[in-house]
Design an enzyme around this catalytic site. Structure first.
Site, PDB file in Angstrom:
ATOM      1  N   THR A 145       0.881  -1.175   0.000  1.00 36.60           N
ATOM      2  CA  THR A 145       0.000   0.000   0.000  1.00 36.60           C
ATOM      3  C   THR A 145       0.919   1.227   0.000  1.00 36.60           C
ATOM      4  OG1 THR A 145      -0.096  -0.172   2.425  1.00 36.60           O
ATOM      5  CG2 THR A 145      -1.969  -1.053   1.189  1.00 36.60           C
ATOM      6  N   LEU A 160       6.116  -6.337  12.317  1.00 37.35           N
ATOM      7  CA  LEU A 160       7.465  -6.861  12.115  1.00 37.35           C
ATOM      8  C   LEU A 160       8.413  -5.743  11.740  1.00 37.35           C
ATOM      9  CD1 LEU A 160       6.349  -9.728   9.705  1.00 37.35           C
ATOM     10  CD2 LEU A 160       6.659  -9.908  12.181  1.00 37.35           C
ATOM     11  N   ASN A 204       3.340   3.084  14.833  1.00 31.57           N
ATOM     12  CA  ASN A 204       4.454   3.625  14.056  1.00 31.57           C
ATOM     13  C   ASN A 204       4.566   5.136  14.203  1.00 31.57           C
ATOM     14  OD1 ASN A 204       5.459   1.231  13.266  1.00 31.57           O
ATOM     15  ND2 ASN A 204       4.698   1.290  11.179  1.00 31.57           N
ATOM     16  N   PHE A 259      13.923   3.956  20.756  1.00 33.84           N
ATOM     17  CA  PHE A 259      13.582   4.921  19.707  1.00 33.84           C
ATOM     18  C   PHE A 259      13.888   6.361  20.128  1.00 33.84           C
ATOM     19  CE2 PHE A 259      11.992   1.126  18.080  1.00 33.84           C
ATOM     20  CZ  PHE A 259      11.959   1.267  16.705  1.00 33.84           C
ATOM     21  N   CYS A 318       7.886   2.067   6.361  1.00 30.93           N
ATOM     22  CA  CYS A 318       6.713   2.228   7.228  1.00 30.93           C
ATOM     23  C   CYS A 318       6.550   3.619   7.839  1.00 30.93           C
ATOM     24  CB  CYS A 318       6.759   1.182   8.333  1.00 30.93           C
ATOM     25  SG  CYS A 318       6.624  -0.486   7.691  1.00 30.93           S
TER      26      CYS A 318
END
Ligand code: UDX
Length: 446
Positions: A86, A158, A216, A258, A269
């Site tokens: 997508t 993932l 995300n 992060f 992503c």
């Protein structure tokens, strides 16, 4: 169980290989016959640690096969996964044309099927897509079909480079469905992976779609935030972002994950998901102020990194720059939205020769072509270089042989854009060290 997976990209292939590995019969469908032929002979077209072996073993055992026609596979399966791409449209919204096409194919194939089928969307889609996709399937199915089917949203979680491990020991499995029967089938399918601890979270399809995008977005926001803070540190006399980071992340409410300064996040992503979430929210009538600037902040940061390096290396007197690592992160060959692209392009535009070493440079070669020179050895790449830039933190770059670098390089500038090296060690070996957000001395010099 009998499973069909539509799409043999990172997500489809990992999902298919791991279910086949646990004894399911899996057929993966891809409309590219070249990919299908290669996979049937055990050759995989992507680099993902551990995946090649799993695919080869399951193919050999007869549990995993690849075809380019969906019809028969769907009719013979209990569960059908949609794992097609997508990609992003130019305006940030998701391009749903491939998944809509795949949903149509599935609807048509279900028309002549019997029994109960679960259609699972694994591709990342904008929030609310379940309505469109289930609508397409129902429309294709028409009236009078004997099949009973249910829709499940089961977004992938993932990370590239650790996808096999992430699948084998998931921290969560998100199942969005209104059907209890479909939920139980999904639980049975994932049971081998949650045998130690139940990791399944159930909600509606809308919950699952939004949770995926929010995950995300949350991670990308942390990276964008630490990178903006690094710029603040860069211009703050006396501040070293690496010291500041530790002081802040030790607070258990904030944590370390992060929060590593970098040349900017990339990959298939973060950039796509955050823009897609915002674009869809706007369609529904709300412009999320904070979220809508995260992508821009990251783009600005990537360009700033290129500007900064180009500004510091004194382009007029520099002929060659070596780069270690170009993929968007280690343990992958993926170059999608990699920070290396704008940074290296900036150097090329200055007329500088760029020597590149990356242990997985397959896709990078396709992108940069002969605009840069690729090397098969990290130390060969630095020969006669005026500066060395660390762009991707592959483990083999963690402890550089400074004396070897000194002998082989012409210049003495090290740009550590992942803050992996100890500045004092570089300095002791006679190098000028530049990190992300730890250049206050340099700033004073400027
Ligand atoms: C991400 C999510 O982590 C995964 O759960 C989801 O299913 C798919 O998207 P991925 O894109 O493979 O996975 O990579 P990830 O490890 O999340 O890193 C994304 C980018 O952020 C990379 O460019 C990485 O270098 C960067 N990053 C990450 C930082 O710059 N700093 C950090 O502290 C962490």
């Amino acid at each position: 169980m009998k499973i069909t997976i539509c799409g043999c990209g990172y997500v489809g292939l990992v999902t298919g290989a791991l279910f086949a590995d646990r004894g399911n019969k899996v057929i993966c469908v891809d409309n590219n016959p070249k990919i299908v032929n290669a996979l049937n002979s055990g050759k995989i077209h992507i680099f993902e640690p551990g995946l090649g072996k799993l695919v080869q073993e399951s193919v050999k055992r007869g549990n995993l096969s690849f075809i380019d026609k969906v019809e028969e596979a769907v009719q013979n399966s209990d569960v059908i996964f949609l794992a097609v791409g997508t990609p992003s449209n130019g305006d940030g919204s998701f391009n749903l044309s491939y998944i809509k096409e795949a949903a149509k194919d599935i609807g048509r194939a279900l028309r002549n099927s019997l029994g109960f089928k679960v259609v699972v969307v694994k591709s990342t889609v904008p929030q609310g897509s379940y309505k469109i996709l289930s609508g397409i399937i129902n429309q294709e199915l028409g009236d009078g079909s004997l099949v009973e089917w249910a829709y499940v949203s089961n977004p992938e979680t993932l990370a590239e480079g650790t996808a096999v491990k992430d699948f084998q020991s998931p921290d969560r499995i998100i199942i969005g469905t209104d059907s209890d029967k479909a939920f139980l089938i999904m639980k049975e399918l994932y049971y081998p992976f949650i045998i130690k601890r139940d990791r399944i979270m159930r909600g509606s399809p809308a919950d699952a779609e939004l949770a995926k995008l929010f995950s995300n977005t949350a991670l990308a926001t942390r990276v964008a935030m630490i990178n903006e803070m690094a710029r603040v540190a860069d211009i703050t006399p006396g501040a070293d972002m690496d010291v500041v980071r530790r002081m802040v992340c030790e607070d258990s409410r904030i944590g370390y994950k992060f929060m590593f300064p970098s040349p900017g996040y990339g990959g298939s992503c973060f950039p796509k998901d955050i823009q897609g979430l915002v674009a869809q929210a706007k369609i529904y009538g709300y412009n999320p102020k904070l979220l809508s600037v995260i992508h821009e902040s990251n783009e600005v940061h990537k360009n700033y990194m290129g500007e900064r390096v180009a500004g510091l290396i004194n382009c007029q007197n520099t002929t060659t720059v070596a780069v270690w690592g170009v993929t968007f992160k280690p343990q992958t060959d993926d170059m999608r939205d990699a920070a290396s692209i704008p940074i290296i392009t900036r150097l090329i535009n200055e007329g500088i020769n760029v020597n590149v070493y990356d242990p997985q440079d397959n896709k990078a070669r396709g992108i940069f072509g002969n605009k840069v020179t690729f090397f098969n050895d990290q130390y060969e790449a630095v020969k006669n270089a005026d500066a060395l830039i660390l762009l991707t933190e592959w483990r083999q770059f963690d402890s550089p042989d400074f004396s070897r670098l000194k002998t082989q390089m012409k210049g003495r500038q090290l740009f550590d854009l992942r803050n992996r090296w100890l500045p004092e060690a570089a300095n002791r070996n006679g190098f000028d060290y530049f990190g992300v957000g730890r250049n206050y001395l340099l700033h004073e010099k400027i």
